[in-house]
Enzyme design. Structure first.
Site, PDB file in Angstrom:
ATOM      1  N   CYS A 138      -0.019  -3.547   1.613  1.00  0.00           N
ATOM      2  CA  CYS A 138      -2.073  -3.298   0.735  1.00  0.00           C
ATOM      3  C   CYS A 138      -2.397  -4.941   0.668  1.00  0.00           C
ATOM      4  O   CYS A 138      -1.831  -5.753   0.490  1.00  0.00           O
ATOM      5  CB  CYS A 138      -1.212  -2.339  -0.417  1.00  0.00           C
ATOM      6  SG  CYS A 138      -0.413  -1.175  -0.186  1.00  0.00           S
TER       7      CYS A 138
HETATM    8  N1  GLN Z   1       4.738   0.997  -0.682  1.00  0.00           N
HETATM    9  C1  GLN Z   1       3.950   1.322  -1.540  1.00  0.00           C
HETATM   10  C2  GLN Z   1       3.543   2.416  -0.644  1.00  0.00           C
HETATM   11  O1  GLN Z   1       3.405   3.312  -0.086  1.00  0.00           O
HETATM   12  C3  GLN Z   1       2.701   0.574  -1.221  1.00  0.00           C
HETATM   13  C4  GLN Z   1       2.435  -0.245   0.502  1.00  0.00           C
HETATM   14  C5  GLN Z   1       2.547  -1.552   0.540  1.00  0.00           C
HETATM   15  O2  GLN Z   1       2.214  -2.491  -0.420  1.00  0.00           O
HETATM   16  N2  GLN Z   1       2.094  -1.704   1.487  1.00  0.00           N
HETATM   17  O3  GLN Z   1       1.879   3.267  -1.272  1.00  0.00           O
END
Ligand code: GLN
Length: 230
Positions: A2
């Site tokens: 993210c």
């Molecule tokens: N693992 C977290 C989620 O599923 C963050 C994902 C990410 O950083 N892309 O929301």
């Protein structure tokens, strides 16, 4: 991974921090420039901010940030001196609903996690806001005490050496960020400091925080420390 962002300084509107910058979180939701894993961040988003008495408020959604037209209309009216926001690219197997969208909170701290960690490496926590790995990680950071975030991440990494553990958090008076698998950048402005997964524009004053570092922002300034030295 993210993308996330935190602001500490004079009150700024959420729109000026999240929606308006040319390469800010809105653009990063569909066209991030520096993202190493994942092409877009369309699996929800969230923003947390502090009110005048230090109270925490959040707006989170399972929808892409670009489609949240109602929020865009009120964002110019929401201002705070401490803001934390994130756009989400969900890890496979994680819940899709808004409770899995950062920021997570214990009522005092706001926390966003960019990355992934095996849930087998995380003991269950009754305080977790979601079964999402990031929510369980946040609960452990809150439980252990955010001052000990590096120790908590080290313990998680010992249990899951493949984990990506990039964390950004604020309690309204400081920003704490850890790079663990990705980088951060920060920009010192006359009225405050922004810390973000990637610069929101091409201003040459942006400073990169390399992988495996701790950044702390307070009213006294910015410190960046190699995790090897913490
Ligand atoms: N693992 C977290 C989620 O599923 C963050 C994902 C990410 O950083 N892309 O929301």
């Amino acid at each position: 991974m993210c993308r996330h962002l935190a602001w500490l300084g004079a009150p700024r509107s959420v729109s000026s921090l999240v929606l308006d910058p040319p390469c800010g979180l809105l653009r990063q939701s569909y066209a991030p420039r520096r993202q190493k894993r994942g092409l877009l961040n369309a699996d929800g988003w969230g923003v947390g901010l502090y009110g005048p008495a230090g109270e925490v408020a959040r707006w989170r959604s399972a929808r892409p940030l670009w489609s949240d037209a109602s929020f865009a209309s009120i964002a110019p009216l929401l201002s705070s001196g401490a803001v934390l926001a994130a756009v989400r690219s969900a890890t496979v197997g994680m819940p899709p609903d808004e409770t899995a969208a950062a920021p997570f909170t214990d009522g005092r701290w706001l926390l966003s996690h960019n990355g992934k960690v095996s849930r087998a490496a995380l003991p269950p926590s009754p305080a977790a806001e979601s079964t999402c790995d990031s929510a369980i990680l946040a609960a452990h950071v809150f439980d252990a005490g955010p001052d000990d975030v590096v120790a908590t991440l080290r313990a998680v990494a010992a249990a899951d050496p493949d984990a990506y553990l990039n964390v950004l958090m604020t309690d309204g008076a400081q920003i704490v960020g850890v790079t663990w698998g990705d980088e951060l950048s920060y920009l010192v402005e006359p009225d405050g400091v922004v810390v973000a997964s990637e610069p929101w524009d091409d201003d040459p004053r942006w400073v990169e925080v390399p992988d495996r570092h701790l950044i702390r922002v307070t009213s006294a300034g910015v410190t960046v420390t190699d995790l090897e030295l913490t």
